[in-house]
Design an enzyme around this catalytic site. Structure first.
Site, mmCIF file in Angstrom:
data_model
loop_
_atom_site.group_PDB
_atom_site.id
_atom_site.type_symbol
_atom_site.label_atom_id
_atom_site.label_comp_id
_atom_site.label_asym_id
_atom_site.label_seq_id
_atom_site.Cartn_x
_atom_site.Cartn_y
_atom_site.Cartn_z
ATOM 1 N N VAL A 174 0.868 -1.175 0.000
ATOM 2 C CA VAL A 174 0.000 0.000 0.000
ATOM 3 C C VAL A 174 0.903 1.221 0.000
ATOM 4 C CG1 VAL A 174 -1.642 1.354 1.331
ATOM 5 C CG2 VAL A 174 -1.938 -1.095 1.163
ATOM 6 N N SER A 175 0.620 2.155 -0.901
ATOM 7 C CA SER A 175 1.506 3.315 -0.995
ATOM 8 C C SER A 175 0.907 4.592 -0.440
ATOM 9 C CB SER A 175 1.915 3.555 -2.455
ATOM 10 O OG SER A 175 0.784 3.825 -3.245
ATOM 11 N N THR A 176 -0.416 4.755 -0.526
ATOM 12 C CA THR A 176 -1.015 6.034 -0.121
ATOM 13 C C THR A 176 -2.281 5.826 0.697
ATOM 14 O OG1 THR A 176 -2.410 6.189 -2.086
ATOM 15 C CG2 THR A 176 -0.193 7.124 -2.247
ATOM 16 N N GLN B 32 -5.334 4.846 -1.417
ATOM 17 C CA GLN B 32 -5.484 3.429 -1.738
ATOM 18 C C GLN B 32 -6.145 2.685 -0.583
ATOM 19 O OE1 GLN B 32 -1.472 2.336 -2.735
ATOM 20 N NE2 GLN B 32 -1.848 2.555 -4.914
ATOM 21 N N PHE C 287 5.070 2.241 0.219
ATOM 22 C CA PHE C 287 6.066 2.189 -0.851
ATOM 23 C C PHE C 287 5.393 2.259 -2.213
ATOM 24 C CE2 PHE C 287 8.557 0.576 2.623
ATOM 25 C CZ PHE C 287 9.848 0.989 2.343
#
Length: 297
Positions: free
Chosen positions: A14-16, A19, A53
């Site tokens: 998961v990046s943000t 999301q 990331f």
């Protein structure tokens, strides 16, 4: 030989925050993927997680650990294909050179993408085609961008701006101390050095005794030849074999540039490979008493 029960490594990214709001949160992915494994009768051997990331590259601790330990599993399972990577090139690398090369299947739960099936393996070929298309499109955009910059008068921009200039905010700005050296180099290239035979090595020795520049000194004879031939000093920028008027300030005029290059080219033509390179220590130091030219062997 594989066991009857498939050993699965789950990968979650998961990046943000957005999301997470869309249902890609770590806990949500984990719950769905574990339930999927139970339904398929698979054993979850390990769960690798990369929170916060981007998927634009492979420099993620969880993913790197998975790659290092890949031989321990039969399959890698993700919630969605873009969880493993958002780059088709990187996705193909992982599938072909990491997973399949080690006899490990890759499964994306949401897209029903499974390389253990004939359809899944065929999909790998389609992905490879689109990955190649993406690389070609990126290359074309970069080429068009670089040529477009040159047409607008901007220097190509690298970590090594030409001596005489500094590269700031996308532009070449005159470095006064180095610009003085460039003007002297072109002067001695055009007119010679008093009481010294005309050759590139003598130019290097002459300048190195007096000056230094951002790259050290002037001992590189090949670099001196390149500098004298570089049209950036008369206000031009180059893309491949094309020249365009630059936005930067010229350091010398066209007349001096042409005179310096005319004499340098005549010298290079006369001495060929020996003009900038010598095999023996004393080559170029012994000169003819009649014509004043240096001896080479």
């Amino acid at each position: 030989m594989r066991k009857d029960v498939k050993r699965v490594a789950i990968y979650i990214r998961v990046s943000t925050y957005e999301q997470a709001q869309e249902g890609y949160s770590i806990d949500e992915q984990k719950e769905r993927l574990v339930q999927y494994c139970k339904a398929m009768g698979w054993v979850v051997s390990e769960i690798y997680i990369d929170p916060g990331f981007s998927g634009s590259n492979l420099e993620r601790p969880g993913l790197q650990k998975l790659i290092a330990e890949i031989k321990a599993y039969d399959s890698v399972l993700v919630y969605k294909l873009d969880r493993i990577s958002r780059s088709q090139k990187d996705t193909m690398y992982l599938i072909e050179d990491v997973f399949l090369k080690n006899d490990v299947d890759f499964v994306s739960m949401s897209e029903s993408f499974d390389t253990s099936t004939p359809f899944g393996r065929a999909a790998v070929g389609l992905l490879a085609t689109f990955a190649q298309l993406e690389r070609e499109n990126i290359k074309e955009r970069m080429t068009m961008g670089m040529k477009g910059r040159a047409r607008k008068g901007y220097w190509k921009g690298t970590s090594r701006p030409p001596i005489g200039y500094d590269y700031k905010d996308g532009n070449l700005e005159v470095n006064d101390y180095e610009a003085m050296q460039i003007r002297e180099l072109f002067t001695i290239a055009a007119n010679g050095i008093p009481n010294m035979p005309y050759n590139v090595k003598n130019m290097a020795r002459y300048l190195s005794k007096k000056y230094s520049n951002k790259y050290g000194n002037w001992t590189d004879s090949t670099g001196i030849t390149y500098t004298i031939q570089n049209k950036v000093y008369i206000g031009m920028v180059k893309y491949k074999d094309e020249y365009f008027p630059g936005n930067h300030m010229p350091l010398i005029d066209n007349e001096l540039f042409e005179k310096a290059n005319s004499r340098l080219n005549a010298y290079l033509s006369s001495f060929g490979e020996h003009s900038t390179y010598t095999k023996y220590m004393l080559s170029g130091l012994t000169v003819c008493g009649i014509c004043g030219r240096p001896y080479y062997r």
